[in-house]
Design a protein around this motif. Structure first.
Motif, mmCIF file in Angstrom:
data_model
loop_
_atom_site.group_PDB
_atom_site.id
_atom_site.type_symbol
_atom_site.label_atom_id
_atom_site.label_comp_id
_atom_site.label_asym_id
_atom_site.label_seq_id
_atom_site.Cartn_x
_atom_site.Cartn_y
_atom_site.Cartn_z
ATOM 1 N N GLU A 149 0.426 -0.734 -0.234
ATOM 2 C CA GLU A 149 -0.039 -0.346 0.065
ATOM 3 C C GLU A 149 1.340 0.916 0.394
ATOM 4 O O GLU A 149 0.400 1.980 -0.364
ATOM 5 C CB GLU A 149 -0.848 0.029 1.569
ATOM 6 N N GLU A 150 1.712 1.524 0.688
ATOM 7 C CA GLU A 150 2.639 2.331 1.023
ATOM 8 C C GLU A 150 3.884 2.712 -0.636
ATOM 9 O O GLU A 150 4.213 3.378 -0.974
ATOM 10 C CB GLU A 150 4.267 2.028 1.738
ATOM 11 N N MET A 151 3.665 1.913 -1.058
ATOM 12 C CA MET A 151 4.142 1.432 -2.384
ATOM 13 C C MET A 151 4.006 2.098 -3.506
ATOM 14 O O MET A 151 4.401 2.380 -4.498
ATOM 15 C CB MET A 151 5.553 0.226 -3.141
ATOM 16 N N THR A 152 2.220 1.781 -3.631
ATOM 17 C CA THR A 152 2.067 1.943 -4.371
ATOM 18 C C THR A 152 0.561 3.811 -4.288
ATOM 19 O O THR A 152 1.252 4.842 -4.659
ATOM 20 C CB THR A 152 0.036 1.316 -4.160
ATOM 21 N N LYS A 153 0.391 4.289 -2.762
ATOM 22 C CA LYS A 153 0.250 5.423 -2.329
ATOM 23 C C LYS A 153 1.553 6.554 -2.175
ATOM 24 O O LYS A 153 0.502 7.621 -3.058
ATOM 25 C CB LYS A 153 -0.211 5.253 -0.899
ATOM 26 N N THR A 193 5.428 5.517 -5.691
ATOM 27 C CA THR A 193 6.965 4.376 -6.046
ATOM 28 C C THR A 193 6.757 3.297 -6.728
ATOM 29 O O THR A 193 7.675 2.908 -7.725
ATOM 30 C CB THR A 193 7.595 4.459 -4.695
ATOM 31 N N ALA A 194 5.513 2.477 -6.516
ATOM 32 C CA ALA A 194 5.670 1.480 -8.178
ATOM 33 C C ALA A 194 5.220 2.022 -9.108
ATOM 34 O O ALA A 194 5.358 1.258 -9.931
ATOM 35 C CB ALA A 194 3.783 1.553 -6.920
ATOM 36 N N ASP A 195 4.667 3.472 -8.963
ATOM 37 C CA ASP A 195 4.388 4.062 -10.682
ATOM 38 C C ASP A 195 5.450 4.546 -11.082
ATOM 39 O O ASP A 195 5.757 4.239 -12.626
ATOM 40 C CB ASP A 195 3.161 5.469 -10.280
ATOM 41 N N TYR A 228 4.425 -4.154 -13.283
ATOM 42 C CA TYR A 228 4.792 -4.479 -11.830
ATOM 43 C C TYR A 228 4.020 -4.230 -10.789
ATOM 44 O O TYR A 228 3.124 -2.866 -11.030
ATOM 45 C CB TYR A 228 6.251 -2.808 -11.584
ATOM 46 N N ASP A 229 3.734 -5.211 -10.727
ATOM 47 C CA ASP A 229 1.655 -5.070 -9.711
ATOM 48 C C ASP A 229 2.271 -6.528 -8.448
ATOM 49 O O ASP A 229 2.440 -7.238 -8.348
ATOM 50 C CB ASP A 229 0.932 -5.872 -10.867
ATOM 51 N N TYR A 230 1.121 -6.048 -7.591
ATOM 52 C CA TYR A 230 1.107 -6.305 -6.457
ATOM 53 C C TYR A 230 -0.843 -7.753 -6.723
ATOM 54 O O TYR A 230 -1.633 -6.891 -6.823
ATOM 55 C CB TYR A 230 0.905 -5.649 -5.464
ATOM 56 N N PHE A 231 0.065 -8.436 -5.800
ATOM 57 C CA PHE A 231 -1.273 -9.764 -5.510
ATOM 58 C C PHE A 231 -1.504 -10.426 -4.245
ATOM 59 O O PHE A 231 -0.724 -10.596 -3.261
ATOM 60 C CB PHE A 231 -1.155 -11.091 -6.703
ATOM 61 N N PHE A 232 -2.812 -10.404 -3.627
ATOM 62 C CA PHE A 232 -2.325 -10.760 -2.419
ATOM 63 C C PHE A 232 -3.505 -12.567 -2.529
ATOM 64 O O PHE A 232 -4.227 -12.421 -2.853
ATOM 65 C CB PHE A 232 -3.855 -10.038 -1.294
ATOM 66 N N PRO A 233 -2.613 -13.154 -1.809
ATOM 67 C CA PRO A 233 -2.627 -15.325 -2.041
ATOM 68 C C PRO A 233 -4.022 -15.052 -1.380
ATOM 69 O O PRO A 233 -3.942 -14.399 0.539
ATOM 70 C CB PRO A 233 -2.028 -15.270 -1.109
ATOM 71 N N GLN A 241 14.362 0.197 1.839
ATOM 72 C CA GLN A 241 13.917 1.215 3.527
ATOM 73 C C GLN A 241 12.372 0.958 3.856
ATOM 74 O O GLN A 241 12.732 0.674 4.587
ATOM 75 C CB GLN A 241 13.831 2.492 2.904
ATOM 76 N N LEU A 242 11.648 0.096 2.545
ATOM 77 C CA LEU A 242 10.034 0.237 3.225
ATOM 78 C C LEU A 242 10.170 -1.541 3.149
ATOM 79 O O LEU A 242 9.843 -1.552 4.446
ATOM 80 C CB LEU A 242 9.853 1.066 2.051
ATOM 81 N N ARG A 243 10.955 -2.425 2.677
ATOM 82 C CA ARG A 243 11.534 -3.673 3.353
ATOM 83 C C ARG A 243 11.974 -3.476 5.105
ATOM 84 O O ARG A 243 11.036 -4.386 5.964
ATOM 85 C CB ARG A 243 12.236 -3.950 2.758
ATOM 86 N N ASP A 244 12.820 -2.963 4.751
ATOM 87 C CA ASP A 244 12.645 -2.622 6.659
ATOM 88 C C ASP A 244 12.264 -1.888 7.341
ATOM 89 O O ASP A 244 12.043 -2.381 8.733
ATOM 90 C CB ASP A 244 15.019 -1.624 6.597
ATOM 91 N N LYS A 245 11.743 -1.092 6.626
ATOM 92 C CA LYS A 245 10.706 -0.792 7.689
ATOM 93 C C LYS A 245 9.442 -2.128 8.075
ATOM 94 O O LYS A 245 8.882 -1.547 9.406
ATOM 95 C CB LYS A 245 9.499 0.349 7.059
ATOM 96 N N TYR A 246 8.577 -2.385 7.412
ATOM 97 C CA TYR A 246 8.180 -3.619 7.670
ATOM 98 C C TYR A 246 8.799 -4.792 7.855
ATOM 99 O O TYR A 246 7.937 -5.482 8.710
ATOM 100 C CB TYR A 246 7.229 -3.247 6.693
ATOM 101 N N ASP A 247 10.175 -5.217 8.216
ATOM 102 C CA ASP A 247 10.081 -5.759 8.143
ATOM 103 C C ASP A 247 9.490 -7.527 7.433
ATOM 104 O O ASP A 247 9.441 -8.669 7.921
ATOM 105 C CB ASP A 247 9.866 -6.560 10.066
ATOM 106 N N LEU A 248 9.947 -7.108 6.414
ATOM 107 C CA LEU A 248 9.720 -8.105 5.699
ATOM 108 C C LEU A 248 11.008 -9.064 5.425
ATOM 109 O O LEU A 248 12.122 -9.018 5.376
ATOM 110 C CB LEU A 248 9.379 -7.818 4.065
ATOM 111 N N HIS A 249 11.079 -10.496 4.563
ATOM 112 C CA HIS A 249 11.542 -11.611 4.162
ATOM 113 C C HIS A 249 10.656 -11.659 2.495
ATOM 114 O O HIS A 249 9.810 -11.821 2.305
ATOM 115 C CB HIS A 249 11.394 -12.275 5.313
ATOM 116 N N MET A 250 11.476 -12.356 1.780
ATOM 117 C CA MET A 250 11.094 -12.966 0.604
ATOM 118 C C MET A 250 11.567 -13.580 0.412
ATOM 119 O O MET A 250 12.689 -14.255 0.656
ATOM 120 C CB MET A 250 12.356 -11.185 0.227
ATOM 121 N N LYS A 251 11.500 -14.265 -0.804
ATOM 122 C CA LYS A 251 11.307 -15.534 -1.583
ATOM 123 C C LYS A 251 11.288 -15.168 -3.173
ATOM 124 O O LYS A 251 10.201 -14.254 -3.299
ATOM 125 C CB LYS A 251 10.792 -16.436 -0.922
#
Length: 110
Positions: free
Chosen positions: A21-25, A28-30, A41-46, A79-89
């Motif tokens: 949501e922050e990437m979009t609002k 940054t995504a645009d 460059y599109d987000y989806f929610f399982p 920075q946003l990944r760190d802010k939200y403490d995300l892990h990636m696959k």
């Protein structure tokens, strides 16, 4: 040959969704979509995992992806990944530019 990266961002307490949501609002995504060579460059929610967001990130070729990775945009994303403490696959795919085989077309409804 197009390069497509599926990035599964996972976190806790809805942080993966907040990140998307922050990437979009923030625009940054645009901005990434406007980069030379970006195809998608599109987000989806399982449906079965509220703590994961899938990003489908596709580029015209490896060079376009390399330029993106070297851009200041990557620091914003990190920075946003760190802010939200995300892990990636990560899953990576390269297209063969041959299109959909005729044998598959009978299963596709347009």
């Amino acid at each position: 040959m197009a390069v497509t990266i599926n990035i599964y961002y996972s976190g806790k307490n809805g942080n993966a969704r907040k990140f998307a949501e922050e990437m979009t609002k923030s625009g940054t995504a645009d901005d990434i979509r406007a980069e030379e060579g970006n195809l998608r460059y599109d987000y989806f929610f399982p449906m079965n995992d509220n703590e994961t967001v899938l990003l489908i990130d596709s580029w015209k070729n490896q060079h376009a992806l390399d330029v993106h990775h070297a851009s200041p945009m990557m620091q914003k994303i990190a920075q946003l990944r760190d802010k939200y403490d995300l892990h990636m696959k990560i899953e990576r795919y390269e297209s063969d530019d041959l299109g959909v085989p005729a044998t598959d077309c009978e299963f596709i409804r347009e």
